[in-house]
Scaffold this motif. Structure first.
Motif, short mmCIF file in Angstrom:
data_model
loop_
_atom_site.label_atom_id
_atom_site.label_comp_id
_atom_site.label_asym_id
_atom_site.label_seq_id
_atom_site.Cartn_x
_atom_site.Cartn_y
_atom_site.Cartn_z
N UNK A 65 -10.88 -0.24 3.91
CA UNK A 65 -9.61 -0.95 3.87
C UNK A 65 -8.41 0.00 3.92
N UNK A 66 -8.49 1.07 3.15
CA UNK A 66 -7.41 2.06 3.15
C UNK A 66 -7.34 2.76 4.50
N UNK A 67 -8.48 3.12 5.06
CA UNK A 67 -8.53 3.74 6.38
C UNK A 67 -7.91 2.81 7.42
N UNK A 68 -8.27 1.56 7.37
CA UNK A 68 -7.73 0.56 8.29
C UNK A 68 -6.22 0.46 8.15
N UNK A 69 -5.76 0.39 6.92
CA UNK A 69 -4.33 0.24 6.65
C UNK A 69 -3.52 1.43 7.17
N UNK A 73 -1.50 1.41 10.78
CA UNK A 73 -0.12 1.15 10.42
C UNK A 73 0.13 -0.28 9.95
N UNK A 74 -0.83 -0.85 9.28
CA UNK A 74 -0.68 -2.23 8.80
C UNK A 74 0.26 -2.21 7.60
N UNK A 75 1.23 -3.13 7.61
CA UNK A 75 2.21 -3.18 6.51
C UNK A 75 2.75 -4.59 6.37
N UNK A 76 3.52 -4.78 5.34
CA UNK A 76 4.14 -6.07 5.09
C UNK A 76 4.00 -6.48 3.64
N UNK A 77 4.83 -7.44 3.24
CA UNK A 77 4.78 -7.93 1.87
C UNK A 77 3.44 -8.55 1.52
N UNK A 78 2.84 -9.23 2.50
CA UNK A 78 1.53 -9.85 2.26
C UNK A 78 0.50 -8.80 1.88
N UNK A 79 0.63 -7.59 2.48
CA UNK A 79 -0.32 -6.52 2.19
C UNK A 79 -0.17 -6.05 0.75
N UNK A 80 1.07 -5.97 0.27
CA UNK A 80 1.28 -5.56 -1.12
C UNK A 80 0.65 -6.58 -2.08
N UNK A 81 0.82 -7.85 -1.76
CA UNK A 81 0.21 -8.89 -2.58
C UNK A 81 -1.32 -8.80 -2.53
N UNK A 82 -1.86 -8.55 -1.34
CA UNK A 82 -3.32 -8.40 -1.20
C UNK A 82 -3.80 -7.21 -2.01
N UNK A 83 -3.10 -6.09 -1.93
CA UNK A 83 -3.50 -4.91 -2.69
C UNK A 83 -3.45 -5.16 -4.19
#
Length: 138
Positions: A65-69, A73-83
């Motif tokens: 998941x970290x490698x993918x991110x 270059x995956x980003x966004x508020x949704x990603x912070x909530x997912x993390x």
């Protein structure tokens, strides 16, 4: 490594980890209801084997998941909530380890009904994560 392969590996390890997160607390329900030493011993053995199996799956899910991110270059508020929800799941996993140690030491403080409710936590978190990943609401 391609995006499709990274995503496939991440999802595969997440699904495998979740299988353990769903089943281990169910073993706790049965342990809390165990009536004989033989039953308790057998269930503890199963729980320990499952915990040892699911821990590397959790690590691999997180690493991919970290490698993918970072690589995509995956980003966004949704990603912070997912993390944040992933952090909850990691805490839940660690909590399962502590509960297993308590069963081992004969110090379980919860009844089978408590474990039935505890067992539902990863289901709720899973649906929240799926919604965040699919809908990307923010």
């Amino acid at each position: 490594m391609s995006y499709a392969l990274l995503k496939t590996l991440h999802i595969g390890f997440v699904v495998s980890w979740f299988a353990g997160l769903f089943y281990l607390p169910r073993l706790f329900v049965n342990l809390a209801m165990a009536e004989t030493d033989a039953e308790r011993t057998r269930l503890l053995l199963m729980a320990h084997k499952l915990f040892r199996f699911m821990t590397p799956l959790a690590v691999l899910a997180a690493l991919f998941g970290v490698w993918l991110m970072f690589s995509m270059g995956i980003e966004g508020g949704w990603l912070h909530a997912k993390l944040a929800l992933v952090a909850v799941l990691i805490g839940y996993h660690a909590g399962c380890g502590r509960l297993l140690a308590a069963f081992d030491a004969g110090r379980n403080r919860h009844g089978h009904r408590w474990y039935r409710v505890f067992n539902e936590i990863p289901v709720l978190v899973m649906f929240a994560v799926i919604y965040l990943v699919v809908a990307k609401p923010f």
